[in-house]
Design a protein around this motif. Structure first.
Motif, short mmCIF file in Angstrom:
data_model
loop_
_atom_site.label_atom_id
_atom_site.label_comp_id
_atom_site.label_asym_id
_atom_site.label_seq_id
_atom_site.Cartn_x
_atom_site.Cartn_y
_atom_site.Cartn_z
N LEU A 6 0.82 -1.20 0.00
CA LEU A 6 0.00 0.00 0.00
C LEU A 6 0.86 1.26 0.00
CD1 LEU A 6 -2.92 1.16 0.24
CD2 LEU A 6 -2.61 1.09 2.73
N TYR A 7 2.00 1.21 0.68
CA TYR A 7 2.90 2.35 0.74
C TYR A 7 4.03 2.26 -0.28
CZ TYR A 7 0.49 3.35 5.10
OH TYR A 7 -0.48 3.62 6.02
N HIS A 8 4.59 1.09 -0.41
CA HIS A 8 5.78 0.99 -1.27
C HIS A 8 5.46 1.18 -2.75
CE1 HIS A 8 9.69 0.06 -2.71
NE2 HIS A 8 9.31 -1.04 -3.33
N GLN A 9 4.25 0.85 -3.19
CA GLN A 9 3.96 0.99 -4.62
C GLN A 9 4.13 2.43 -5.10
OE1 GLN A 9 -0.11 -0.10 -5.38
NE2 GLN A 9 -0.94 1.13 -3.69
N HIS A 10 3.89 3.40 -4.22
CA HIS A 10 4.06 4.81 -4.58
C HIS A 10 5.55 5.19 -4.62
CE1 HIS A 10 -0.25 5.53 -4.28
NE2 HIS A 10 -0.23 4.87 -3.12
N GLU A 11 6.28 4.84 -3.56
CA GLU A 11 7.69 5.22 -3.51
C GLU A 11 8.52 4.43 -4.51
OE1 GLU A 11 8.91 4.51 0.52
OE2 GLU A 11 8.95 2.33 0.28
N CYS A 12 8.11 3.20 -4.80
CA CYS A 12 8.85 2.36 -5.73
C CYS A 12 8.94 3.03 -7.11
CB CYS A 12 8.18 1.00 -5.86
SG CYS A 12 9.07 -0.16 -6.91
N ASN A 13 7.82 3.53 -7.58
CA ASN A 13 7.80 4.20 -8.89
C ASN A 13 8.73 5.41 -8.90
OD1 ASN A 13 5.91 2.40 -9.89
ND2 ASN A 13 4.17 3.63 -9.19
N ILE A 65 8.74 11.34 5.39
CA ILE A 65 7.70 12.34 5.07
C ILE A 65 6.72 11.77 4.04
CG2 ILE A 65 7.30 14.52 3.85
CD1 ILE A 65 8.07 15.17 6.60
N CYS A 66 7.25 11.11 3.04
CA CYS A 66 6.39 10.54 2.00
C CYS A 66 5.43 9.50 2.59
CB CYS A 66 7.23 9.91 0.89
SG CYS A 66 8.09 11.12 -0.14
N ARG A 67 5.93 8.70 3.50
CA ARG A 67 5.07 7.68 4.10
C ARG A 67 4.01 8.30 5.02
NH1 ARG A 67 6.40 1.57 4.27
NH2 ARG A 67 7.54 1.43 2.30
N ILE A 68 4.37 9.38 5.68
CA ILE A 68 3.36 10.11 6.48
C ILE A 68 2.25 10.63 5.57
CG2 ILE A 68 2.95 12.18 7.87
CD1 ILE A 68 5.80 11.83 8.99
N LEU A 69 2.63 11.21 4.45
CA LEU A 69 1.64 11.77 3.52
C LEU A 69 0.79 10.67 2.88
CD1 LEU A 69 3.86 14.52 1.84
CD2 LEU A 69 2.03 14.85 3.52
N MET A 70 1.40 9.52 2.61
CA MET A 70 0.62 8.41 2.04
C MET A 70 -0.37 7.86 3.07
SD MET A 70 3.28 6.38 -0.45
CE MET A 70 4.78 6.61 0.48
N HIS A 71 0.05 7.82 4.33
CA HIS A 71 -0.88 7.39 5.39
C HIS A 71 -2.05 8.37 5.46
CE1 HIS A 71 -1.33 5.82 9.81
NE2 HIS A 71 -2.50 6.03 9.23
#
Length: 472
Positions: A88-95, A111-117
């Motif tokens: 759920l989180y890694h698919q965004h950062e992976c790209n 920060i990115c994971r906070i925003l994705m949450h």
């Protein structure tokens, strides 16, 4: 994922707002050493840059065989289950990792994971917004750095997850003020997380609680008895630092001047802080001597009488300053070489140690730092007798600096026992004694069920078995 404080805190504690220190957590009844006060999962957490290939980014377990993401080749997992749960989180950062052809630093990834949450669960973000930001206290250059980092964040996640420019700055400020280093059982950092509930704990240089982690789960444990209506406090900075250095660091990062009982105690000239003290010139005496640098400027010679052994003390102030300065230069040279050449690093550390050991108190921060560096180098070189002598001295310094239930003391006692076991002539009686004391401390600081505590317990059982076989 995130739970309100009322749901996790049990009936022993409550949150209060006090004028001079803001919000804090207070006891509603007597709390005993070893009691688990808070346990919490992170709102968001990441493995730090240096540990991405050795720690699972799903469950935060260390060791074992890991496999990396086949798309980005950056994030590693210990199992398919961890990979699936983190998708759920890694698919965004992976790209973004693939597109940018580089791995953003730890703080950007957090920060990115906070925003994705927030994007996945908008109502949860209230927990982050309620954290102290102190934005008006940050220097302009820090704010400008946060603005530049915000631009990197915009390259890493979708537009739907972004905040406004001003809100992004607030988020970076909150992260700086409230993030926790995630530590393994030996208190070595391998990640960073944001835990809104634990962020309510205030600082003291004499903490009555410690923060311990099991993978990414945070636990707050009591290490000293806490009475009804007494505040629960942890340490924000290294407690082996001298008083003024601690206060300076706290003011720089957290924007407050520490006036805890420990800081107030050492403000009196009658009480000498061993972290910055000289040693008595009587080598059989272990008393701390006030350093000349704390006296009036312009003094050429410092004379005093040791309160413990009554020896007359005489120091040439300029000579003391020169020798300390020289030792710090040598220590820095050794530190710069540690990852390249252990032998050359050891040479510099030994020269620094020879100067400091003749001059500084055993719990002096500079001497202790050099001793710990030498301990690590000698362990790497498998010179166990020399490593043991330094480890024993570190234990004695820790007994002076920390409470007798502090985890760092327990960990160093365990390290000392392990070195004893690697010696050619093992003193199994001493090993059992050290492991017993280490276990007693870790059962308070880490808890009976923590993997590190259980490992120490297993070592103690093995040592007991060997001791019994020798007796028979």
């Amino acid at each position: 994922m995130q739970t309100s404080i009322s749901k996790i805190a049990n009936k022993k504690i409550c949150v209060k707002a006090i004028d001079h220190s803001g919000r804090g957590i207070y006891a509603m009844q007597k709390i005993s050493p070893g009691d688990l006060i808070i346990q919490d999962a992170p709102y968001a957490a990441v493995v730090d840059d240096t540990n991405l290939s050795v720690v699972c980014s799903g469950c935060f377990s260390k060791g074992g065989r890991l496999s990396c993401c086949s798309s980005c080749n950056v994030i590693h997992y210990c199992s398919e289950e961890c990979k699936r749960k983190d998708l759920l989180y890694h698919q965004h950062e992976c790209n973004s990792f693939v597109r940018l052809k580089r791995t953003p630093p730890t703080s950007i990834r957090l920060i990115c994971r906070i925003l994705m949450h927030r994007m996945n669960d908008p109502s949860s973000f209230e927990d982050i917004e309620n954290l102290q930001s102190n934005r008006t206290m940050f220097k302009q250059e820090q704010i400008e750095t946060f603005a530049q980092m915000s631009m990197v964040v915009r390259e890493c996640i979708s537009q739907d997850a972004l905040l406004s420019a001003s809100e992004m700055l607030d988020l970076f400020c909150r992260l700086t003020e409230n993030s926790f280093s995630i530590l393994d059982g030996e208190m070595i950092a391998f990640g960073v997380g944001i835990y809104p509930n634990a962020s309510l704990l205030n600082h003291s240089c004499r903490p009555n609680c410690v923060v311990i982690f099991e993978n990414s789960k945070l636990m707050v444990r009591c290490i000293e008895q806490i009475n009804n209506d007494q505040e629960l406090v942890i340490n924000y900075v290294d407690l082996s630092l001298p008083v003024e250095d601690r206060r300076k660091e706290l003011r720089k990062q957290y924007f407050f001047l520490c006036n805890c009982e420990t800081c107030e105690y050492y403000k009196s000239k009658d009480n000498i802080d061993p972290r910055s003290a000289l040693r008595c010139q009587n080598y059989k005496c272990s008393n701390a001597i006030e350093p000349p640098s704390s006296l009036d400027l312009g003094l050429e010679e410092y004379t005093s009488t040791c309160k413990a052994c009554s020896r007359n003390i005489r120091y040439d102030v300029a000579d003391v300053e020169k020798r300390i300065s020289k030792s710090l230069q040598l220590y820095e040279k050794g530190t710069n070489l540690r990852d390249q050449d252990n032998i050359q690093a050891m040479s510099y550390f030994k020269q620094a140690f020879e100067i400091q050991n003749s001059l500084l108190h055993m719990a002096n921060y500079n001497l202790l730092s050099t001793r710990k560096a030498l301990f690590d180098v000698y362990c790497n070189l498998k010179d166990w007798p020399t490593a043991l002598s330094h480890s024993l001295a570190i234990v004695e310094a820790y007994r002076i600096l920390y409470s007798q239930t502090h985890p760092l003391l327990g960990i160093q006692l365990y390290a000392t026992a392990r070195i004893h076991m690697l010696m050619d002539n093992v003193d199994i009686f001493k090993v059992v004694e050290l492991l017993r004391e280490a276990l007693k401390i870790l059962e308070v600081s880490h808890g009976f069920k923590h993997p590190f505590t259980k490992m120490v317990e297993m070592n103690l059982w093995d040592a007991h078995g060997e001791l019994n076989s020798k007796k028979s």
